[in-house]
Design a protein around this motif. Structure first.
Motif, short mmCIF file in Angstrom:
data_model
loop_
_atom_site.label_atom_id
_atom_site.label_comp_id
_atom_site.label_asym_id
_atom_site.label_seq_id
_atom_site.Cartn_x
_atom_site.Cartn_y
_atom_site.Cartn_z
N GLY A 72 0.83 -1.19 0.00
CA GLY A 72 0.00 0.00 0.00
C GLY A 72 0.87 1.24 0.00
O GLY A 72 2.06 1.19 0.32
N ILE A 73 0.26 2.34 -0.38
CA ILE A 73 0.95 3.63 -0.34
C ILE A 73 -0.09 4.70 -0.07
O ILE A 73 -1.21 4.63 -0.57
CB ILE A 73 1.74 3.91 -1.64
CG1 ILE A 73 2.58 5.17 -1.48
CG2 ILE A 73 0.82 3.94 -2.85
CD1 ILE A 73 3.70 5.31 -2.48
N GLY A 74 0.30 5.67 0.74
CA GLY A 74 -0.64 6.74 1.02
C GLY A 74 0.00 7.88 1.75
O GLY A 74 1.16 7.82 2.16
N PHE A 75 -0.77 8.94 1.87
CA PHE A 75 -0.36 10.11 2.63
C PHE A 75 -0.98 9.98 4.02
O PHE A 75 -2.20 9.90 4.16
CB PHE A 75 -0.87 11.38 1.96
CG PHE A 75 -0.17 11.70 0.68
CD1 PHE A 75 0.98 12.47 0.68
CD2 PHE A 75 -0.67 11.24 -0.53
CE1 PHE A 75 1.63 12.78 -0.51
CE2 PHE A 75 -0.02 11.54 -1.72
CZ PHE A 75 1.13 12.31 -1.72
N PHE A 76 -0.15 9.93 5.02
CA PHE A 76 -0.63 9.75 6.38
C PHE A 76 -0.52 11.08 7.12
O PHE A 76 0.30 11.94 6.76
CB PHE A 76 0.15 8.64 7.07
CG PHE A 76 -0.05 7.32 6.37
CD1 PHE A 76 -1.14 6.53 6.65
CD2 PHE A 76 0.83 6.91 5.37
CE1 PHE A 76 -1.34 5.33 5.97
CE2 PHE A 76 0.63 5.72 4.68
CZ PHE A 76 -0.46 4.93 4.98
N SER A 78 0.82 12.37 9.65
CA SER A 78 2.08 12.93 10.13
C SER A 78 3.11 13.08 9.02
O SER A 78 4.23 13.52 9.28
CB SER A 78 2.65 12.05 11.24
OG SER A 78 2.95 10.77 10.73
N GLU A 79 2.77 12.73 7.80
CA GLU A 79 3.75 12.73 6.71
C GLU A 79 3.29 13.61 5.55
O GLU A 79 2.12 13.65 5.22
CB GLU A 79 3.98 11.31 6.19
CG GLU A 79 4.49 10.35 7.23
CD GLU A 79 5.86 10.69 7.78
OE1 GLU A 79 6.64 11.37 7.10
OE2 GLU A 79 6.14 10.29 8.93
N THR A 80 4.23 14.31 4.95
CA THR A 80 3.94 15.09 3.75
C THR A 80 4.39 14.35 2.50
O THR A 80 4.18 14.81 1.39
CB THR A 80 4.64 16.46 3.81
OG1 THR A 80 6.05 16.24 3.96
CG2 THR A 80 4.13 17.27 4.99
N VAL A 81 5.02 13.21 2.70
CA VAL A 81 5.54 12.37 1.63
C VAL A 81 4.75 11.06 1.67
O VAL A 81 4.50 10.52 2.75
CB VAL A 81 7.04 12.08 1.87
CG1 VAL A 81 7.59 11.13 0.83
CG2 VAL A 81 7.83 13.37 1.92
N PRO A 82 4.35 10.51 0.53
CA PRO A 82 3.64 9.22 0.60
C PRO A 82 4.55 8.13 1.15
O PRO A 82 5.74 8.10 0.90
CB PRO A 82 3.24 8.95 -0.86
CG PRO A 82 4.15 9.78 -1.68
CD PRO A 82 4.54 10.95 -0.85
N THR A 116 7.34 13.90 -4.93
CA THR A 116 8.73 13.96 -5.36
C THR A 116 9.57 12.86 -4.72
O THR A 116 10.70 12.62 -5.15
CB THR A 116 9.35 15.33 -5.01
OG1 THR A 116 9.24 15.52 -3.59
CG2 THR A 116 8.64 16.45 -5.75
N GLU A 117 9.01 12.19 -3.71
CA GLU A 117 9.71 11.07 -3.08
C GLU A 117 8.71 10.15 -2.40
O GLU A 117 7.55 10.51 -2.20
CB GLU A 117 10.78 11.56 -2.10
CG GLU A 117 10.28 12.34 -0.93
CD GLU A 117 11.41 12.83 -0.03
OE1 GLU A 117 12.35 12.06 0.25
OE2 GLU A 117 11.33 13.98 0.39
#
Length: 157
Positions: A72-76, A78-82, A116-117
């Motif tokens: 899986g991949i997502g924006f959580f 506490s994070e600005t990066v997936p 971007t990352e």
């Protein structure tokens, strides 16, 4: 061998993979089989498609018509990066390219989101996973002090 994006109607397939992964490799996840086996269909559907109203996507890799792995991949919050999460491949399907296909699918999704990352956390003792991530272009990020988890990042072109 096919990687496909999972949708809400794939909740049972994802539930079965996730619960199998939690039994097989419990130390690799931030949850437990005992906790997640209690989730109802609505919870599985919701967790498959969004997290705290932020985009998330799960993928399954199929070998010979059967689901062999997931990521899986997502924006959580506490994070600005997936973040790449819940990566797991059945032991019988390891070393068949499933992991690489799943990583590629998550990176592709991140690119579609204009990221971007991509970041991930992996247990430092999980040398096979670290090798896979490095071979896919991820680099370790130093932590001070070192913890049992290793942060890795991938820069999109």
């Amino acid at each position: 061998m096919v990687v496909r994006s999972l949708v809400g109607d794939d909740w049972a397939l994802w539930r079965n993979l996730r619960l199998e992964a939690l039994l097989a490799d419990p130390e690799a996840f931030g949850s437990t089989h005992a906790r997640e086996v209690q989730f109802d269909e609505a919870t599985w559907r919701q967790r498959l498609t969004n997290y705290q109203d932020r985009p998330i996507r799960f993928f399954a890799d199929e070998v010979n018509g059967q689901a062999a792995g997931m990521a899986g991949i997502g924006f959580f919050a506490s994070e600005t990066v997936p973040m790449l999460v819940s990566m797991w491949v059945r032991p019988s399907a390891r070393r068949l390219g499933c992991g690489r296909r799943l990583v590629d699918a998550t990176i592709g999704w991140a690119g579609e989101q204009n990221a971007t990352e991509v970041m991930l956390w992996v247990i430092r003792e999980n040398l096979d996973a670290i090798h896979l991530y490095r071979s896919c272009g991820f680099a370790a990020v130093a932590s001070d002090p070192p913890t049992e988890l290793l942060e890795m990042r991938f820069l999109l072109p």
